[in-house]
Every structure is written in C-alpha cells, then in structure tokens.
Design a protein around this motif. Structure first.
Motif, short mmCIF file in Angstrom:
data_model
loop_
_atom_site.label_atom_id
_atom_site.label_comp_id
_atom_site.label_asym_id
_atom_site.label_seq_id
_atom_site.Cartn_x
_atom_site.Cartn_y
_atom_site.Cartn_z
N PHE A 144 0.84 -1.20 0.00
CA PHE A 144 0.00 0.00 0.00
C PHE A 144 0.87 1.25 0.00
N TYR A 145 1.92 1.24 0.79
CA TYR A 145 2.82 2.40 0.89
C TYR A 145 3.75 2.46 -0.31
N TYR A 146 4.37 1.34 -0.65
CA TYR A 146 5.31 1.31 -1.76
C TYR A 146 4.66 1.79 -3.06
N ASN A 147 3.42 1.38 -3.28
CA ASN A 147 2.74 1.72 -4.53
C ASN A 147 2.35 3.19 -4.64
N GLN A 148 2.57 3.97 -3.60
CA GLN A 148 2.33 5.40 -3.67
C GLN A 148 3.52 6.16 -4.27
N ALA A 149 4.59 5.45 -4.55
CA ALA A 149 5.79 6.08 -5.11
C ALA A 149 5.47 6.74 -6.45
N ASP A 150 6.24 7.77 -6.77
CA ASP A 150 6.05 8.49 -8.03
C ASP A 150 6.30 7.59 -9.24
N LEU A 151 7.31 6.74 -9.14
CA LEU A 151 7.65 5.81 -10.22
C LEU A 151 7.77 4.41 -9.67
N LYS A 152 7.54 3.43 -10.54
CA LYS A 152 7.69 2.02 -10.16
C LYS A 152 8.59 1.34 -11.18
N ILE A 153 9.54 0.57 -10.67
CA ILE A 153 10.45 -0.19 -11.52
C ILE A 153 10.28 -1.67 -11.16
N ARG A 154 9.91 -2.48 -12.14
CA ARG A 154 9.78 -3.93 -11.92
C ARG A 154 11.11 -4.59 -12.24
N VAL A 155 11.64 -5.33 -11.30
CA VAL A 155 12.96 -5.93 -11.43
C VAL A 155 12.93 -7.21 -12.25
N GLU A 156 11.83 -7.87 -12.28
CA GLU A 156 11.66 -9.18 -12.88
C GLU A 156 12.41 -9.38 -14.20
N GLY A 157 13.40 -10.28 -14.16
CA GLY A 157 14.12 -10.66 -15.37
C GLY A 157 15.08 -9.63 -15.93
N HIS A 158 15.32 -8.55 -15.21
CA HIS A 158 16.21 -7.50 -15.70
C HIS A 158 17.56 -7.58 -15.01
N THR A 159 18.60 -7.23 -15.75
CA THR A 159 19.93 -7.14 -15.17
C THR A 159 20.06 -5.78 -14.46
N VAL A 160 21.09 -5.65 -13.66
CA VAL A 160 21.35 -4.37 -13.00
C VAL A 160 21.53 -3.28 -14.05
N ALA A 161 22.26 -3.57 -15.10
CA ALA A 161 22.49 -2.58 -16.16
C ALA A 161 21.18 -2.15 -16.81
N GLN A 162 20.28 -3.08 -17.04
CA GLN A 162 18.97 -2.74 -17.63
C GLN A 162 18.16 -1.87 -16.67
N LEU A 163 18.22 -2.19 -15.40
CA LEU A 163 17.47 -1.40 -14.40
C LEU A 163 18.04 0.01 -14.29
N ILE A 164 19.36 0.14 -14.32
CA ILE A 164 19.99 1.46 -14.29
C ILE A 164 19.56 2.26 -15.52
N SER A 165 19.53 1.62 -16.65
CA SER A 165 19.11 2.28 -17.88
C SER A 165 17.65 2.75 -17.78
N GLU A 166 16.80 1.90 -17.22
CA GLU A 166 15.39 2.28 -17.05
C GLU A 166 15.24 3.44 -16.07
N LEU A 167 15.97 3.39 -14.98
CA LEU A 167 15.95 4.49 -14.01
C LEU A 167 16.43 5.79 -14.66
N ASP A 168 17.51 5.70 -15.40
CA ASP A 168 18.08 6.85 -16.09
C ASP A 168 17.04 7.47 -17.05
N GLU A 169 16.39 6.62 -17.79
CA GLU A 169 15.39 7.08 -18.76
C GLU A 169 14.20 7.75 -18.09
N LYS A 170 13.74 7.18 -16.97
CA LYS A 170 12.55 7.71 -16.31
C LYS A 170 12.82 8.93 -15.43
N LEU A 171 14.06 9.05 -14.94
CA LEU A 171 14.36 10.10 -13.97
C LEU A 171 15.07 11.33 -14.56
N PHE A 172 15.82 11.13 -15.64
CA PHE A 172 16.68 12.22 -16.12
C PHE A 172 16.32 12.66 -17.52
#
Length: 172
Positions: A144-172
């Motif tokens: 309930f609390y976590y889902n109030q975040a401004d953005l959500k990143i699903r980790v499922e099946g992603h490498t750290v590099a892919q997650l960093i790329s997704e974060l970079d794209e959504k945040l910057f």
C-alpha cells in the motif's frame, strides 16, 4: 534533485542507488547506514537493546533530516521506512522523486535467505517456507505504501544494467 528509492529489504535499492549516483555524479546515502552512524549502533543491536518502537521513532527523526537537506542525492530508504506513521506522506510532500523497486516474492525470498542473521525481522524465519510466507505477508502489508511512489520499476528478469538504464530514462 533528490531521489528516494523505496522497496522491500533485499530489493536492490542500495545496489542500484550507488551505481546510479556514481553515473550521475550525485551523492548517495544508504539510510540504514546513516541511521547506524547517527545512533552509534547496528540496527540489529538497536532492535535487540531498545526495541522496534524506539527504532521506528528514531527512523522518523532521521528521515526528516534527509527530507530537509542533502540536495543532489540518491537516498536508499530502509524497507520499512515509508510504512510507519506519516513517513510516506512526508516523502511524497518533500522535494524529489520516489521510486519503488518492485521485486517478486520468490526472488526476495531467494535473496534474503542468506541474510537472515543480519536482518532483525527475519531472525525467526528458519525454513525457506517460513521465510517465503513471512515475505509474502509483509510485502502485501507494505505494498500500500510502496505503490504510492512516483515511479515504479519492476525488477523481474532484468539485469542491474537494464534497471539502471530504465531508471536513467525515467528520472533524467
């Protein structure tokens, strides 16, 4: 700019936060380490010696310090930090962006199985089945609390590099 990484323990908040901060030339704060430094004790010892209520009160105070200061910083919050009192409301009202690092129960259980001794709330989950049941219940309560975040990143099946790329794209 401030970024607050939230999610269950073992979700990779600190790992992702450190890498992203380094790549973006930002500061990084691991909230658990910050709290331990302020208190002069490990979180496990605080739980054991003073109890969870004391810990959560101190956590709320130190959270406010982070919300009020520390520009150009990525902050990896504790797994329970947004879930107590009005913490998530304060995070949402503060300057910055909150990001939920969402990891499936099975993956969390897998990651946490070797960390039980270092995480006070997992200490008594002594079988894989008990641990998974605990994580599933706990994650359900906290979602309930976590889902109030401004953005959500699903980790499922992603490498750290892919997650960093997704974060970079959504945040910057």
């Amino acid at each position: 700019m401030k970024i607050y990484l939230i999610g269950y323990m073992g979700s990779g908040k600190s790992t992702l936060g450190k890498i992203l901060a380094r790549e973006k030339n930002m500061n990084f704060i691991d909230f658990d380490e910050y709290l331990e430094e302020k208190e002069g004790k490990r979180i496990a010892d605080l739980f054991k010696e003073k109890g969870e209520i004391y810990f959560r009160k101190q956590e709320a105070c130190y959270l406010q310090e982070l919300l009020d200061g520390f520009d150009n910083t990525i902050i990896s919050l504790g797994g329970g930090t947004p879930c107590y009192g009005d913490a998530m409301q304060r995070i949402k009202a503060a300057e910055g962006t909150s990001v939920y690092i969402n990891v499936k129960v099975e993956e969390l259980t897998n990651r946490l199985s070797s960390q039980r001794d270092h995480r006070p709330v997992l200490k008594h989950q002594d079988t894989p089945e008990k641990l998974e049941e605990f994580v599933r219940k706990h994650l359900f309560e906290r979602s309930f609390y976590y889902n109030q975040a401004d953005l959500k990143i699903r980790v499922e099946g992603h490498t750290v590099a892919q997650l960093i790329s997704e974060l970079d794209e959504k945040l910057f």
